[in-house]
Write a protein that holds these residues in place. Structure first.
Motif, PDB file in Angstrom:
ATOM      1  N   GLN A 121      29.960  34.309 -45.855  1.00  0.00           N
ATOM      2  CA  GLN A 121      30.049  35.756 -46.026  1.00  0.00           C
ATOM      3  C   GLN A 121      30.655  36.100 -47.391  1.00  0.00           C
ATOM      4  O   GLN A 121      30.209  37.035 -48.050  1.00  0.00           O
ATOM      5  CB  GLN A 121      30.899  36.331 -44.893  1.00  0.00           C
ATOM      6  CG  GLN A 121      30.718  37.788 -44.658  1.00  0.00           C
ATOM      7  CD  GLN A 121      31.390  38.211 -43.350  1.00  0.00           C
ATOM      8  OE1 GLN A 121      32.384  37.612 -42.915  1.00  0.00           O
ATOM      9  NE2 GLN A 121      30.866  39.235 -42.728  1.00  0.00           N
ATOM     10  N   ARG A 122      31.627  35.310 -47.806  1.00  0.00           N
ATOM     11  CA  ARG A 122      32.262  35.544 -49.114  1.00  0.00           C
ATOM     12  C   ARG A 122      31.254  35.354 -50.241  1.00  0.00           C
ATOM     13  O   ARG A 122      31.241  36.107 -51.209  1.00  0.00           O
ATOM     14  CB  ARG A 122      33.450  34.593 -49.285  1.00  0.00           C
ATOM     15  CG  ARG A 122      34.140  34.688 -50.637  1.00  0.00           C
ATOM     16  CD  ARG A 122      35.227  35.752 -50.647  1.00  0.00           C
ATOM     17  NE  ARG A 122      35.656  36.107 -51.994  1.00  0.00           N
ATOM     18  CZ  ARG A 122      36.471  35.407 -52.751  1.00  0.00           C
ATOM     19  NH1 ARG A 122      36.994  34.284 -52.307  1.00  0.00           N
ATOM     20  NH2 ARG A 122      36.805  35.827 -53.955  1.00  0.00           N
ATOM     21  N   LEU A 165      28.188  37.818 -54.665  1.00  0.00           N
ATOM     22  CA  LEU A 165      26.897  38.106 -55.296  1.00  0.00           C
ATOM     23  C   LEU A 165      26.590  39.605 -55.277  1.00  0.00           C
ATOM     24  O   LEU A 165      26.117  40.149 -56.278  1.00  0.00           O
ATOM     25  CB  LEU A 165      25.778  37.313 -54.624  1.00  0.00           C
ATOM     26  CG  LEU A 165      25.778  35.816 -54.918  1.00  0.00           C
ATOM     27  CD1 LEU A 165      24.788  35.092 -54.013  1.00  0.00           C
ATOM     28  CD2 LEU A 165      25.475  35.536 -56.384  1.00  0.00           C
ATOM     29  N   GLN A 166      26.866  40.270 -54.171  1.00  0.00           N
ATOM     30  CA  GLN A 166      26.606  41.713 -54.085  1.00  0.00           C
ATOM     31  C   GLN A 166      27.472  42.499 -55.060  1.00  0.00           C
ATOM     32  O   GLN A 166      27.016  43.469 -55.655  1.00  0.00           O
ATOM     33  CB  GLN A 166      26.845  42.219 -52.663  1.00  0.00           C
ATOM     34  CG  GLN A 166      25.724  41.905 -51.720  1.00  0.00           C
ATOM     35  CD  GLN A 166      26.002  42.417 -50.307  1.00  0.00           C
ATOM     36  OE1 GLN A 166      27.125  42.750 -49.950  1.00  0.00           O
ATOM     37  NE2 GLN A 166      24.950  42.470 -49.506  1.00  0.00           N
ATOM     38  N   ASP A 167      28.740  42.066 -55.214  1.00  0.00           N
ATOM     39  CA  ASP A 167      29.661  42.742 -56.123  1.00  0.00           C
ATOM     40  C   ASP A 167      29.420  42.352 -57.581  1.00  0.00           C
ATOM     41  O   ASP A 167      30.109  42.848 -58.476  1.00  0.00           O
ATOM     42  CB  ASP A 167      31.113  42.411 -55.757  1.00  0.00           C
ATOM     43  CG  ASP A 167      31.509  42.975 -54.396  1.00  0.00           C
ATOM     44  OD1 ASP A 167      30.788  43.842 -53.873  1.00  0.00           O
ATOM     45  OD2 ASP A 167      32.536  42.521 -53.860  1.00  0.00           O
ATOM     46  N   LYS A 168      28.492  41.417 -57.791  1.00  0.00           N
ATOM     47  CA  LYS A 168      28.158  40.908 -59.126  1.00  0.00           C
ATOM     48  C   LYS A 168      29.369  40.290 -59.835  1.00  0.00           C
ATOM     49  O   LYS A 168      29.488  40.341 -61.052  1.00  0.00           O
ATOM     50  CB  LYS A 168      27.522  41.999 -59.976  1.00  0.00           C
ATOM     51  CG  LYS A 168      26.202  42.501 -59.384  1.00  0.00           C
ATOM     52  CD  LYS A 168      25.428  43.335 -60.345  1.00  0.00           C
ATOM     53  CE  LYS A 168      24.184  43.957 -59.800  1.00  0.00           C
ATOM     54  NZ  LYS A 168      23.348  43.256 -58.921  1.00  0.00           N
ATOM     55  N   ALA A 169      30.291  39.712 -59.036  1.00  0.00           N
ATOM     56  CA  ALA A 169      31.439  39.001 -59.597  1.00  0.00           C
ATOM     57  C   ALA A 169      30.969  37.702 -60.247  1.00  0.00           C
ATOM     58  O   ALA A 169      31.629  37.179 -61.145  1.00  0.00           O
ATOM     59  CB  ALA A 169      32.468  38.710 -58.512  1.00  0.00           C
ATOM     60  N   PRO A 186      35.990  34.262 -59.276  1.00  0.00           N
ATOM     61  CA  PRO A 186      36.759  35.158 -58.402  1.00  0.00           C
ATOM     62  C   PRO A 186      37.957  34.423 -57.791  1.00  0.00           C
ATOM     63  O   PRO A 186      37.954  33.187 -57.684  1.00  0.00           O
ATOM     64  CB  PRO A 186      35.760  35.534 -57.304  1.00  0.00           C
ATOM     65  CG  PRO A 186      34.422  35.151 -57.806  1.00  0.00           C
ATOM     66  CD  PRO A 186      34.632  34.058 -58.802  1.00  0.00           C
ATOM     67  N   ALA A 187      38.934  35.171 -57.360  1.00  0.00           N
ATOM     68  CA  ALA A 187      40.127  34.594 -56.734  1.00  0.00           C
ATOM     69  C   ALA A 187      39.727  33.697 -55.572  1.00  0.00           C
ATOM     70  O   ALA A 187      38.873  34.050 -54.761  1.00  0.00           O
ATOM     71  CB  ALA A 187      41.048  35.706 -56.253  1.00  0.00           C
ATOM     72  N   GLY A 188      40.341  32.518 -55.503  1.00  0.00           N
ATOM     73  CA  GLY A 188      40.076  31.583 -54.416  1.00  0.00           C
ATOM     74  C   GLY A 188      38.902  30.660 -54.665  1.00  0.00           C
ATOM     75  O   GLY A 188      38.671  29.739 -53.885  1.00  0.00           O
ATOM     76  N   TYR A 189      38.152  30.881 -55.724  1.00  0.00           N
ATOM     77  CA  TYR A 189      37.006  30.034 -56.049  1.00  0.00           C
ATOM     78  C   TYR A 189      37.405  28.984 -57.087  1.00  0.00           C
ATOM     79  O   TYR A 189      38.201  29.252 -57.973  1.00  0.00           O
ATOM     80  CB  TYR A 189      35.854  30.877 -56.605  1.00  0.00           C
ATOM     81  CG  TYR A 189      34.860  31.333 -55.555  1.00  0.00           C
ATOM     82  CD1 TYR A 189      35.254  31.619 -54.248  1.00  0.00           C
ATOM     83  CD2 TYR A 189      33.530  31.490 -55.863  1.00  0.00           C
ATOM     84  CE1 TYR A 189      34.338  32.035 -53.290  1.00  0.00           C
ATOM     85  CE2 TYR A 189      32.608  31.917 -54.923  1.00  0.00           C
ATOM     86  CZ  TYR A 189      33.027  32.183 -53.642  1.00  0.00           C
ATOM     87  OH  TYR A 189      32.116  32.589 -52.703  1.00  0.00           O
ATOM     88  N   GLN A 216      26.992  35.649 -61.304  1.00  0.00           N
ATOM     89  CA  GLN A 216      25.534  35.664 -61.308  1.00  0.00           C
ATOM     90  C   GLN A 216      25.070  34.271 -60.910  1.00  0.00           C
ATOM     91  O   GLN A 216      25.559  33.282 -61.446  1.00  0.00           O
ATOM     92  CB  GLN A 216      25.005  36.003 -62.706  1.00  0.00           C
ATOM     93  CG  GLN A 216      25.387  37.389 -63.184  1.00  0.00           C
ATOM     94  CD  GLN A 216      24.801  38.494 -62.327  1.00  0.00           C
ATOM     95  OE1 GLN A 216      23.639  38.449 -61.956  1.00  0.00           O
ATOM     96  NE2 GLN A 216      25.616  39.473 -61.988  1.00  0.00           N
ATOM     97  N   GLY A 217      24.151  34.183 -59.981  1.00  0.00           N
ATOM     98  CA  GLY A 217      23.651  32.879 -59.571  1.00  0.00           C
ATOM     99  C   GLY A 217      22.959  32.946 -58.229  1.00  0.00           C
ATOM    100  O   GLY A 217      22.504  34.017 -57.806  1.00  0.00           O
ATOM    101  N   HIS A 218      22.898  31.791 -57.568  1.00  0.00           N
ATOM    102  CA  HIS A 218      22.201  31.665 -56.293  1.00  0.00           C
ATOM    103  C   HIS A 218      23.117  30.989 -55.276  1.00  0.00           C
ATOM    104  O   HIS A 218      23.857  30.070 -55.630  1.00  0.00           O
ATOM    105  CB  HIS A 218      20.947  30.802 -56.451  1.00  0.00           C
ATOM    106  CG  HIS A 218      20.062  31.248 -57.563  1.00  0.00           C
ATOM    107  ND1 HIS A 218      19.334  32.407 -57.530  1.00  0.00           N
ATOM    108  CD2 HIS A 218      19.799  30.683 -58.763  1.00  0.00           C
ATOM    109  CE1 HIS A 218      18.660  32.541 -58.648  1.00  0.00           C
ATOM    110  NE2 HIS A 218      18.924  31.514 -59.414  1.00  0.00           N
ATOM    111  N   PRO A 219      23.041  31.391 -54.012  1.00  0.00           N
ATOM    112  CA  PRO A 219      23.839  30.717 -52.980  1.00  0.00           C
ATOM    113  C   PRO A 219      23.527  29.223 -52.964  1.00  0.00           C
ATOM    114  O   PRO A 219      22.370  28.815 -53.091  1.00  0.00           O
ATOM    115  CB  PRO A 219      23.378  31.367 -51.673  1.00  0.00           C
ATOM    116  CG  PRO A 219      22.767  32.672 -52.082  1.00  0.00           C
ATOM    117  CD  PRO A 219      22.193  32.446 -53.448  1.00  0.00           C
ATOM    118  N   ALA A 220      24.580  28.420 -52.827  1.00  0.00           N
ATOM    119  CA  ALA A 220      24.418  26.964 -52.851  1.00  0.00           C
ATOM    120  C   ALA A 220      25.520  26.316 -52.028  1.00  0.00           C
ATOM    121  O   ALA A 220      26.608  26.872 -51.885  1.00  0.00           O
ATOM    122  CB  ALA A 220      24.474  26.439 -54.278  1.00  0.00           C
ATOM    123  N   ASN A 221      25.202  25.142 -51.509  1.00  0.00           N
ATOM    124  CA  ASN A 221      26.174  24.384 -50.719  1.00  0.00           C
ATOM    125  C   ASN A 221      26.080  22.919 -51.082  1.00  0.00           C
ATOM    126  O   ASN A 221      24.988  22.407 -51.330  1.00  0.00           O
ATOM    127  CB  ASN A 221      25.877  24.543 -49.219  1.00  0.00           C
ATOM    128  CG  ASN A 221      25.746  25.994 -48.830  1.00  0.00           C
ATOM    129  OD1 ASN A 221      26.655  26.778 -49.010  1.00  0.00           O
ATOM    130  ND2 ASN A 221      24.579  26.364 -48.327  1.00  0.00           N
TER     131      ASN A 221
END
Length: 172
Positions: free
Chosen positions: A59-60, A65-69, A105-108, A71-76
């Motif tokens: 969810q984070r 991505l929605q907040d544009k914090a 972003p904070a925590g990343y 730029q990129g693609h979801p990845a795991n």
């Protein structure tokens, strides 16, 4: 009795049409290729795949991505196979970003997936609900067919809606 048959047949047809619409019959493209370096910004996770914290990590990613914090693609990145380890998973859940200089972003934190390795790569277009299972099955089937041993290191990403990619390094 005929009425029941028609109802069941109608229901089966609706399910098949829906499954087709989701991309259920689309076969992934699988290749043996050389990986490229990737930068993944995100957060580590270790625990059960049923753990609420894992859902919160996904969810984070969506929020970032929605907040544009970023730029990129979801990845795991997955460091083990939960099917073999009894529902316990070690993962890094985040976003593939273009370079390592982005403000996180904070925590990343940032993890670098090294390039230049031989990998089995699968790509498919289907619903996100179907993609992981299709991609993993395609990679494992290909490796078995080609008699390749794979590392327990899986990088998956979703460059577009309804498109997924999975790379798994070949053991040297």
């Amino acid at each position: 009795m005929k009425k029941l048959f028609y109802v069941v047949a109608g229901f089966a047809i609706v399910l098949l049409v829906f499954y087709t619409y989701l991309g259920g019959f689309a076969a992934p493209d699988v290749t043996l290729t050389t990986s490229e370096t990737m930068y993944v910004a995100g957060q580590p996770f270790e625990g059960s795949v049923e753990d609420e914290a894992m859902g919160q990590a996904f969810q984070r990613v969506s929020e970032v991505l929605q907040d544009k914090a970023l730029q990129g693609h979801p990845a795991n990145i997955y460091y083990n196979d939960p099917d073999k380890s009894g529902d316990s998973i070690r993962a890094f859940i985040g976003i593939i970003i273009p370079d390592s200089t982005a403000k996180l972003p904070a925590g990343y934190t940032l993890r670098t997936v090294p390039g230049g390795r031989q990998v089995v790569r699968a790509e498919a277009t289907a619903s996100i609900a179907l993609l992981p299972k299709k991609l993993y099955a395609a990679v494992f089937d290909y490796a078995k067919e080609e008699k390749l041993k794979l590392e327990e290191f899986y990088v998956e990403w979703f460059p577009e809606d309804d498109k997924g990619v999975l790379e798994v390094p070949v053991k040297e």
